[in-house]
Design a protein around this motif. Structure first.
Motif, PDB file in Angstrom:
ATOM      1  N   ASP A   1       0.762  -1.364   0.208  1.00 12.67           N
ATOM      2  CA  ASP A   1       0.146  -0.050   0.175  1.00 12.67           C
ATOM      3  C   ASP A   1       1.033   1.300   0.050  1.00 12.67           C
ATOM      4  N   CYS A   2       0.848   2.052  -1.007  1.00 12.57           N
ATOM      5  CA  CYS A   2       1.590   3.282  -1.157  1.00 12.57           C
ATOM      6  C   CYS A   2       3.120   2.905  -0.974  1.00 12.57           C
ATOM      7  N   CYS A   3       3.166   2.021  -1.789  1.00 11.65           N
ATOM      8  CA  CYS A   3       4.891   1.653  -1.862  1.00 11.65           C
ATOM      9  C   CYS A   3       5.594   1.767  -2.918  1.00 11.65           C
ATOM     10  N   ARG A   4       6.788   1.981  -2.909  1.00 12.39           N
ATOM     11  CA  ARG A   4       7.521   2.175  -4.357  1.00 12.39           C
ATOM     12  C   ARG A   4       8.875   1.229  -4.411  1.00 12.39           C
ATOM     13  N   ASN A   5       9.092   0.741  -5.606  1.00 10.35           N
ATOM     14  CA  ASN A   5      10.107   0.010  -5.720  1.00 10.35           C
ATOM     15  C   ASN A   5      10.145  -1.470  -4.885  1.00 10.35           C
ATOM     16  N   VAL A   6       9.080  -2.164  -5.458  1.00 12.51           N
ATOM     17  CA  VAL A   6       8.906  -3.343  -4.801  1.00 12.51           C
ATOM     18  C   VAL A   6       9.049  -4.653  -5.596  1.00 12.51           C
ATOM     19  N   ARG A   7       9.528  -5.783  -4.960  1.00 11.93           N
ATOM     20  CA  ARG A   7       9.812  -6.870  -5.760  1.00 11.93           C
ATOM     21  C   ARG A   7       9.018  -8.269  -4.908  1.00 11.93           C
ATOM     22  N   VAL A   8       8.184  -8.856  -5.423  1.00 10.59           N
ATOM     23  CA  VAL A   8       7.630  -9.767  -5.143  1.00 10.59           C
ATOM     24  C   VAL A   8       7.564 -11.168  -5.921  1.00 10.59           C
ATOM     25  N   THR A   9       8.399 -11.966  -5.518  1.00 14.36           N
ATOM     26  CA  THR A   9       9.105 -13.003  -6.251  1.00 14.36           C
ATOM     27  C   THR A   9       9.038 -14.299  -5.787  1.00 14.36           C
ATOM     28  N   ASN A  10       8.773 -15.458  -6.454  1.00 18.33           N
ATOM     29  CA  ASN A  10       8.931 -16.692  -6.049  1.00 18.33           C
ATOM     30  C   ASN A  10       8.265 -17.047  -4.712  1.00 18.33           C
ATOM     31  N   CYS A  11       7.021 -16.496  -4.533  1.00 19.72           N
ATOM     32  CA  CYS A  11       6.200 -16.655  -3.558  1.00 19.72           C
ATOM     33  C   CYS A  11       5.037 -17.709  -3.862  1.00 19.72           C
ATOM     34  N   THR A  12       4.631 -18.255  -2.845  1.00 18.75           N
ATOM     35  CA  THR A  12       3.152 -19.070  -3.045  1.00 18.75           C
ATOM     36  C   THR A  12       2.247 -18.357  -1.794  1.00 18.75           C
ATOM     37  N   VAL A  13       1.108 -18.159  -2.437  1.00 23.58           N
ATOM     38  CA  VAL A  13       0.182 -17.495  -1.431  1.00 23.58           C
ATOM     39  C   VAL A  13      -1.048 -18.503  -1.734  1.00 23.58           C
ATOM     40  N   ASN A  14      -1.661 -19.078  -0.818  1.00 25.63           N
ATOM     41  CA  ASN A  14      -3.148 -19.647  -0.677  1.00 25.63           C
ATOM     42  C   ASN A  14      -3.873 -18.774   0.317  1.00 25.63           C
ATOM     43  N   SER A  15      -4.995 -18.211  -0.345  1.00 23.81           N
ATOM     44  CA  SER A  15      -5.698 -17.482   0.499  1.00 23.81           C
ATOM     45  C   SER A  15      -7.159 -17.417  -0.036  1.00 23.81           C
TER      46      SER A  15
END
Length: 363
Positions: free
Chosen positions: A246-260
């Motif tokens: 939220d309201c973030c800059r320069n973000v890397r989300v990699t190689n993640c598993t999310v069960n929701s």
């Protein structure tokens, strides 16, 4: 001991033998970092004692020493709010579990062993622009505000058993997963209740890598106004949102598993929680698996048990820009991701802001 020999030892081996090591003889920055063992400061990891006072004491000592890595050996550390600090890295060793202590139950003033999570701070007059969870950070298991240069690493587990996850909770599964017997739905707005695993506000240079989260509360990670954020190789098996960026800059989300299954998996947002409109910019989401198909806990366990068709589950589990979108979104890349049993990808500007330069490929 020669530094080359020292580096052959695992962090857990080091931590089990000494309280901390300062490698001051070497001129390199990496060699001057200290390793600290949380057990040295009184943390028990016995699954019964509330270890938060000892852990926060250890964090303060590491910060006072100029920074370093605080190692959590194998064990179960029962905790209320842990206060993150600048230049203090966590290493969650194999076999380590950070267990969120039970929040106060409805009508009670305290939770497990008389403890509570930090009180939710006021956020007036901005509270009406987004829901309760987005407006508060202190009422969390891990909390950091206006801090820089820190990480949480390692193959350990964080279990949010005592956190509120709000109205979308499924009681039957919470009972099955509670290490303290039949669960009660904790009310997020009640004083002393925790409702997030990680809550970060106005931070810089943050790395979360390699650990797992089961039952993460309202958010496994709520990052608001966080720049230079990396989420890598995380396994999230939860009952509400996975990551809210939220309201973030320069973000890397990699190689993640999310069960929701009951809410969203990876969510760039741009709320008004900071008190001004701030866009979320320069976000890369790559090589991730998101799902709404699997029963809570079975992804962590490796059994991958799908909900029967007769069970009413929203099966969200999507990658989603929004719903909160006051500041807008710019330069978002989503690539090489798998969406299973979910609502896929959603791009929303419900609050009327810009959504521009979005690239989606190989989904």
């Amino acid at each position: 001991m020669d530094r080359r020999d020292l580096l052959k030892l695992s962090p857990l081996a080091l931590a089990s033998t000494i309280g901390h090591i300062a490698l001051a003889e070497s001129p390199t920055p990496a060699a001057t970092e200290a390793l600290f063992n949380v057990r040295t400061y009184g943390a028990t990891g016995d699954g019964k004692t509330v270890d938060t006072p000892a852990i926060n004491k250890a964090i303060g000592s590491v910060a006072a020493a100029g920074g370093g890595t605080l190692i959590f050996p194998a064990g179960t550390y029962v905790c209320f709010t842990i206060h993150l600090r600048s230049n203090v890295d966590f290493y969650l060793s194999r076999g380590c579990t950070i267990l969120a202590a039970d929040s106060p139950r409805p009508g009670e003033a305290t939770g497990y062993n008389g403890g509570t999570y930090d009180a939710a701070e006021p956020n007036a007059p901005w509270e009406s622009y987004q829901d309760y969870g987005h407006n508060h950070w202190r009422n969390s298991l891990f909390y950091g505000e206006n801090i820089d240069n820190f990480s949480v690493l390692g193959p350990g587990l964080i279990h949010g058993a005592g956190l509120s996850c709000g109205a979308n909770a499924r009681e039957a599964q919470l009972k099955e997963l509670s290490p303290r017997g039949p669960g009660t739905r904790f009310v997020a707005e009640q004083a002393g209740v925790g409702n997030k695993t990680f809550a970060l506000k106005n931070c810089h240079n943050v790395l979360l890598r390699d650990f797992s989260v089961i039952k993460g509360g309202h958010f496994a990670v709520l990052a608001t106004g966080v720049d230079n954020l990396t989420l890598d190789n995380l396994l999230i098996d939860t009952d509400r949102d996975g990551f809210d960026i939220d309201c973030c800059r320069n973000v890397r989300v990699t190689n993640c598993t999310v069960n929701s299954p009951w809410d969203d998996a990876i969510c760039p947002k741009s709320s008004y929680a900071l008190g001004y409109a701030r866009s979320t910019d320069n976000v890369t989401i790559a090589n991730c698996f998101v799902s709404g198909s699997y029963e809570l806990g079975t992804v962590i366990a490796g059994t991958w048990k799908k909900f029967p068709d007769t069970v009413k589950v929203t099966r969200n589990g999507r990658i989603k820009c929004g719903t909160e979108s006051n500041g807008g979104f710019r330069n978002i890349t989503i690539s090489n991701c798998v969406c299973e049993g979910s609502k896929g990808i959603s791009l929303e500007t419900s609050d009327g802001a810009l959504l521009e330069d979005i690239a989606i490929s190989n989904i």
